[in-house]
Design a protein around this motif. Structure first.
Motif, PDB file in Angstrom:
ATOM      1  N   UNK A   1       0.839  -1.181   0.000  1.00 30.52           N
ATOM      2  CA  UNK A   1       0.000   0.000   0.000  1.00 30.52           C
ATOM      3  C   UNK A   1       0.880   1.238   0.000  1.00 30.52           C
ATOM      4  N   UNK A   2       0.406   2.241  -0.712  1.00 32.53           N
ATOM      5  CA  UNK A   2       1.184   3.484  -0.842  1.00 32.53           C
ATOM      6  C   UNK A   2       1.294   4.195   0.508  1.00 32.53           C
ATOM      7  N   UNK A   3       2.363   4.929   0.648  1.00 27.39           N
ATOM      8  CA  UNK A   3       2.632   5.652   1.888  1.00 27.39           C
ATOM      9  C   UNK A   3       1.614   6.786   2.066  1.00 27.39           C
ATOM     10  N   UNK A   4       1.222   7.006   3.324  1.00 29.87           N
ATOM     11  CA  UNK A   4       0.255   8.064   3.631  1.00 29.87           C
ATOM     12  C   UNK A   4       0.911   9.430   3.488  1.00 29.87           C
ATOM     13  N   UNK A   5       0.321  10.311   2.678  1.00 25.66           N
ATOM     14  CA  UNK A   5       0.824  11.675   2.506  1.00 25.66           C
ATOM     15  C   UNK A   5       0.240  12.610   3.549  1.00 25.66           C
ATOM     16  N   UNK A   6      -1.054  12.393   3.888  1.00 24.75           N
ATOM     17  CA  UNK A   6      -1.700  13.248   4.873  1.00 24.75           C
ATOM     18  C   UNK A   6      -3.202  13.102   4.826  1.00 24.75           C
ATOM     19  N   UNK A   7      -3.880  14.034   5.483  1.00 24.09           N
ATOM     20  CA  UNK A   7      -5.344  14.067   5.487  1.00 24.09           C
ATOM     21  C   UNK A   7      -5.817  15.363   4.858  1.00 24.09           C
ATOM     22  N   UNK A   8      -6.903  15.284   4.093  1.00 19.24           N
ATOM     23  CA  UNK A   8      -7.472  16.448   3.432  1.00 19.24           C
ATOM     24  C   UNK A   8      -8.847  16.716   4.018  1.00 19.24           C
ATOM     25  N   UNK A   9      -9.045  17.918   4.519  1.00 20.45           N
ATOM     26  CA  UNK A   9     -10.354  18.332   5.021  1.00 20.45           C
ATOM     27  C   UNK A   9     -10.959  19.284   4.000  1.00 20.45           C
ATOM     28  N   UNK A  10     -12.195  19.012   3.620  1.00 25.02           N
ATOM     29  CA  UNK A  10     -12.883  19.777   2.582  1.00 25.02           C
ATOM     30  C   UNK A  10     -13.888  20.730   3.228  1.00 25.02           C
ATOM     31  N   UNK A  11     -13.868  21.985   2.805  1.00 23.63           N
ATOM     32  CA  UNK A  11     -14.797  22.999   3.318  1.00 23.63           C
ATOM     33  C   UNK A  11     -15.532  23.633   2.150  1.00 23.63           C
ATOM     34  N   UNK A  12     -16.713  24.186   2.455  1.00 27.45           N
ATOM     35  CA  UNK A  12     -17.516  24.771   1.381  1.00 27.45           C
ATOM     36  C   UNK A  12     -17.421  26.289   1.310  1.00 27.45           C
ATOM     37  N   UNK A  13     -16.753  26.933   2.246  1.00 27.11           N
ATOM     38  CA  UNK A  13     -16.562  28.379   2.111  1.00 27.11           C
ATOM     39  C   UNK A  13     -15.221  28.798   2.708  1.00 27.11           C
ATOM     40  N   UNK A  14     -14.700  29.920   2.228  1.00 23.81           N
ATOM     41  CA  UNK A  14     -13.344  30.330   2.630  1.00 23.81           C
ATOM     42  C   UNK A  14     -13.234  30.693   4.108  1.00 23.81           C
ATOM     43  N   UNK A 164     -12.544  16.763  11.603  1.00 23.22           N
ATOM     44  CA  UNK A 164     -14.006  16.625  11.550  1.00 23.22           C
ATOM     45  C   UNK A 164     -14.674  17.568  12.541  1.00 23.22           C
ATOM     46  N   UNK A 165     -14.002  17.803  13.659  1.00 25.01           N
ATOM     47  CA  UNK A 165     -14.527  18.726  14.653  1.00 25.01           C
ATOM     48  C   UNK A 165     -14.492  20.180  14.203  1.00 25.01           C
ATOM     49  N   UNK A 166     -13.729  20.474  13.151  1.00 31.63           N
ATOM     50  CA  UNK A 166     -13.661  21.840  12.629  1.00 31.63           C
ATOM     51  C   UNK A 166     -14.790  22.141  11.657  1.00 31.63           C
ATOM     52  N   UNK A 167     -15.648  21.181  11.410  1.00 32.59           N
ATOM     53  CA  UNK A 167     -16.770  21.399  10.507  1.00 32.59           C
ATOM     54  C   UNK A 167     -16.479  21.047   9.063  1.00 32.59           C
ATOM     55  N   UNK A 168     -15.526  20.161   8.838  1.00 32.25           N
ATOM     56  CA  UNK A 168     -15.198  19.772   7.469  1.00 32.25           C
ATOM     57  C   UNK A 168     -16.328  18.948   6.864  1.00 32.25           C
ATOM     58  N   UNK A 169     -16.573  19.152   5.571  1.00 32.82           N
ATOM     59  CA  UNK A 169     -17.583  18.374   4.864  1.00 32.82           C
ATOM     60  C   UNK A 169     -17.158  16.915   4.776  1.00 32.82           C
ATOM     61  N   UNK A 170     -15.862  16.718   4.545  1.00 29.45           N
ATOM     62  CA  UNK A 170     -15.312  15.364   4.506  1.00 29.45           C
ATOM     63  C   UNK A 170     -13.836  15.431   4.853  1.00 29.45           C
ATOM     64  N   UNK A 171     -13.331  14.340   5.359  1.00 31.63           N
ATOM     65  CA  UNK A 171     -11.903  14.200   5.627  1.00 31.63           C
ATOM     66  C   UNK A 171     -11.459  12.912   4.964  1.00 31.63           C
ATOM     67  N   UNK A 172     -10.502  13.028   4.043  1.00 22.43           N
ATOM     68  CA  UNK A 172     -10.046  11.844   3.312  1.00 22.43           C
ATOM     69  C   UNK A 172      -8.539  11.708   3.417  1.00 22.43           C
ATOM     70  N   UNK A 173      -8.107  10.464   3.338  1.00 21.13           N
ATOM     71  CA  UNK A 173      -6.673  10.182   3.338  1.00 21.13           C
ATOM     72  C   UNK A 173      -6.106  10.439   1.957  1.00 21.13           C
ATOM     73  N   UNK A 174      -4.872  10.907   1.927  1.00 23.96           N
ATOM     74  CA  UNK A 174      -4.159  11.086   0.663  1.00 23.96           C
ATOM     75  C   UNK A 174      -2.950  10.168   0.700  1.00 23.96           C
ATOM     76  N   UNK A 175      -2.873   9.316  -0.293  1.00 28.71           N
ATOM     77  CA  UNK A 175      -1.748   8.376  -0.394  1.00 28.71           C
ATOM     78  C   UNK A 175      -0.886   8.769  -1.575  1.00 28.71           C
ATOM     79  N   UNK A 176       0.412   8.556  -1.396  1.00 26.45           N
ATOM     80  CA  UNK A 176       1.334   8.823  -2.499  1.00 26.45           C
ATOM     81  C   UNK A 176       1.242   7.675  -3.485  1.00 26.45           C
ATOM     82  N   UNK A 177       1.271   8.001  -4.746  1.00 27.56           N
ATOM     83  CA  UNK A 177       1.115   6.961  -5.777  1.00 27.56           C
ATOM     84  C   UNK A 177       2.402   6.184  -5.971  1.00 27.56           C
TER      85      UNK A 177
END
Length: 177
Positions: A1-14, A164-177
């Motif tokens: 499995x590819x190495x974990x790069x980090x986590x991405x939190x998605x928000x809908x406004x700046x 997730x506690x910051x109100x992110x729409x989603x939190x996904x893992x990012x893996x290096x290819x």
């Protein structure tokens, strides 16, 4: 499995992204990155990445360019090819000002072009964020905060819970290819 790069939190406004970035910095996260469809005022300060090298590079290269431009004209006019026109002095420096100015601007432009390529790590052929489903929406209407796995405070589960506690729409893992 590819190495974990980090986590991405998605928000809908700046504003949510800005607040999440500030809280992540206050929590002690250091390896943060943000991607937005347009520039967000205050985001650079919230990320804590104010780079002061560009003005200094421009100043130093501009001074070197101006000195070279002036020296080149003076050398050519007085040593290499002295040509007395109408009894004027050979070192008529006011006539050198326009070319000196142009060489200064040209040297700054070229130096900053290459400095920005180097400092931004460009050309960037691939970035792990491209593997995420949110990547195409970053260019349209999504704002993302990336917490890299190399951060000293990074713990996959604790960081996910925090984001997730910051109100992110989603939190996904990012893996290096």
């Amino acid at each position: 499995m590819a190495r974990l790069f980090g986590l991405v939190a998605e928000f809908d406004d700046p504003e949510r992204l800005l607040e999440a970035t500030r809280r992540a910095r206050a929590e002690g996260y250091q390896r943060l990155d943000a991607h937005t469809p347009f520039p967000v005022e205050g985001l650079v300060e919230a990320l804590g990445r104010r780079d002061e090298r560009i003005p200094w590079i421009a100043f130093v290269v501009g001074m070197l360019g101006a000195a070279f431009g002036f020296w080149m004209q003076a050398y050519i006019q007085t040593v290499d090819y002295p040509l007395n026109i109408g009894g004027k002095p050979l070192l008529g420096w006011p006539a050198y000002v326009p070319i000196t100015f142009e060489i200064t601007i040209l040297s700054i432009s070229i130096a900053l072009f290459f400095a920005m390529l180097l400092m931004n790590g460009l050309p960037l052929a691939h970035h792990p964020l491209r593997n995420t489903p949110v990547y195409p929406r970053i260019f349209a209407d999504r704002f993302v905060l990336v917490v890299e796995a190399t951060d000293p405070r990074f713990d996959p589960e604790a960081t996910r819970t925090f984001l997730e506690g910051l109100g992110a729409l989603s939190v996904t893992e990012v893996r290096e290819a």
